[in-house]
Scaffold this active site. Structure first.
Site, PDB file in Angstrom:
ATOM      1  N   GLY A  94       0.561  -1.527  -0.188  1.00 34.09           N
ATOM      2  CA  GLY A  94       0.374  -0.363   0.163  1.00 34.09           C
ATOM      3  C   GLY A  94       1.542   1.082  -0.089  1.00 34.09           C
ATOM      4  N   GLY A 112      -0.545   4.626  -0.321  1.00 33.23           N
ATOM      5  CA  GLY A 112      -0.265   5.912  -0.050  1.00 33.23           C
ATOM      6  C   GLY A 112      -0.255   6.355   0.660  1.00 33.23           C
ATOM      7  CE  LYS A 158      -5.663   3.919  13.489  1.00 36.00           C
ATOM      8  NZ  LYS A 158      -4.781   5.894  13.781  1.00 36.00           N
ATOM      9  CE  LYS A 217      -8.799   6.810  14.255  1.00 40.46           C
ATOM     10  NZ  LYS A 217      -7.857   8.289  13.557  1.00 40.46           N
ATOM     11  CG  ASP A 265      -5.969   8.016  16.938  1.00 41.46           C
ATOM     12  OD1 ASP A 265      -5.655   9.219  16.691  1.00 41.46           O
ATOM     13  OD2 ASP A 265      -5.317   7.011  16.167  1.00 41.46           O
ATOM     14  CB  SER A 322      -9.479  14.566  11.380  1.00 43.53           C
ATOM     15  OG  SER A 322      -9.938  13.794  11.470  1.00 43.53           O
ATOM     16  CD  GLU A 370     -10.888   2.534   6.064  1.00 45.76           C
ATOM     17  OE1 GLU A 370     -11.699   2.084   5.989  1.00 45.76           O
ATOM     18  OE2 GLU A 370      -9.986   1.855   5.620  1.00 45.76           O
TER      19      GLU A 370
END
Length: 318
Positions: free
Chosen positions: A7, A9, A101, A185, A237, A247, A267
């Site tokens: 990955g 990214g 996550k 979260k 977090d 974020s 996500e």
């Protein structure tokens, strides 16, 4: 240690950069069609991270799987497809480290459970969770994170090998709680962004307090440690998720209520759908998660729905 990061990214490229600084032999894998990989090959940078020549770039999955540690940083809903690609290689004695996550929507499974369906018995799986943004780490701003696994020796080896002055790793001791806390979260982050977009940012303190309590009930119902919600995977977090300009989940929530387009991956959008299924299975009331779900998937009015969270029937705080 020979490590491959699958990955390329934003987060995957940072991990490759970080572990190279820890003097590991690092390979960054991306599909041949990946625009991220193509840019790294041409410029060695993605605009955020500049990779040194010591980081190898690879588009051959078989070669990437030759490393003893396989770090995975992909969209959580694409994890099963990736593991199906990996399965025919029959890799043994590997450690898979998940740096995402989320939860799988179709099954409601934790991501380690998805990996375990496809890996050989001689391999192990761990998670790398906690606060921090690429932009801040790359500028040298330190933070604390957690690594957890059911295999104590694997956990100890990873923490000793990965820890530095930039990232201090703690030993996790509750895989269920850490995975659920890390995934949820992002849902709280979306709720925080919605409050920002509605001009209700002062309610984010209450959101954090009640959100942590809400998720602790879910973790407990699933067999985890209730205290995990108050650790680095979740409450720890919140600053990076609920307040930070970097974020994605917070920015997605803010953009959503303002009716503006937001194209980066958030996500929490996928996680909340999976969490609703899990909450029904375990009979746990999750009012904040439910509110976010209702706004995103059922067209409920954001202001009315979020306001209703804080004017519920009078009750004891704890």
């Amino acid at each position: 240690m020979k490590i491959s990061v699958i990955g390329c990214g934003r987060w995957g490229s940072f991990i490759a950069w970080y572990l190279d600084r820890r003097e590991h032999e690092v390979t960054l894998y991306g599909r041949a069609s990946s625009s991220h990989l193509k840019r790294f090959r041409e410029e060695r940078t993605n605009g955020l991270i500049t990779l040194p020549e010591t980081v190898q770039l690879e588009s051959d999955l078989g070669k990437a799987l030759e490393s003893e540690v396989i770090i995975i940083s992909v969209n959580s809903q694409g994890l099963r497809a990736l593991m199906q690609e990996i399965e025919p290689f029959k890799v043994r004695n590997r450690t898979f480290v998940l740096c995402m996550k989320g939860m799988e929507i179709s099954t409601g499974k934790r991501l380690t459970e998805v990996v375990e369906e496809y890996m050989e018995d001689t391999s192990a799986v761990a998670v790398w969770l906690g606060p921090g943004h690429v932009q801040e780490f790359y500028r040298g701003i330190p933070n604390c994170m957690v690594i957890d696994s059911r295999d104590e020796k694997v956990k100890e080896r990873l923490i000793e090998s990965f820890s530095s002055d930039l990232i201090r790793f703690y030993y996790g001791n509750d895989l269920i709680g850490n995975e659920i806390g890390g995934a949820t979260k992002n849902i709280i982050g979306i709720a925080a962004g919605m409050l920002d977009g509605l001009g209700l940012s002062s309610l984010k303190g209450a959101l954090m307090s009640r959100g942590t309590r809400e998720i602790s009930r879910l973790i407990e119902a699933m067999g985890g440690n209730v205290l995990s919600a108050y650790g680095l995977c979740h409450l720890g977090d919140y600053e990076a998720t609920v307040f930070s300009q970097f974020s994605h989940n917070r920015k997605f929530g803010e953009s959503f209520v303002r009716g503006t387009e937001y194209t980066s991956l958030a996500e929490g959008y996928y996680t909340v759908e999976a969490i609703m299924k899990i909450s029904e299975e375990h009979h746990v009331d999750l009012p904040i998660c439910r509110a976010v779900y209702d706004v995103l998937f059922h067209g409920k009015d954001p202001k009315e729905t979020l306001n209703s969270l804080f004017v519920r029937s009078l009750k004891e705080e704890f």
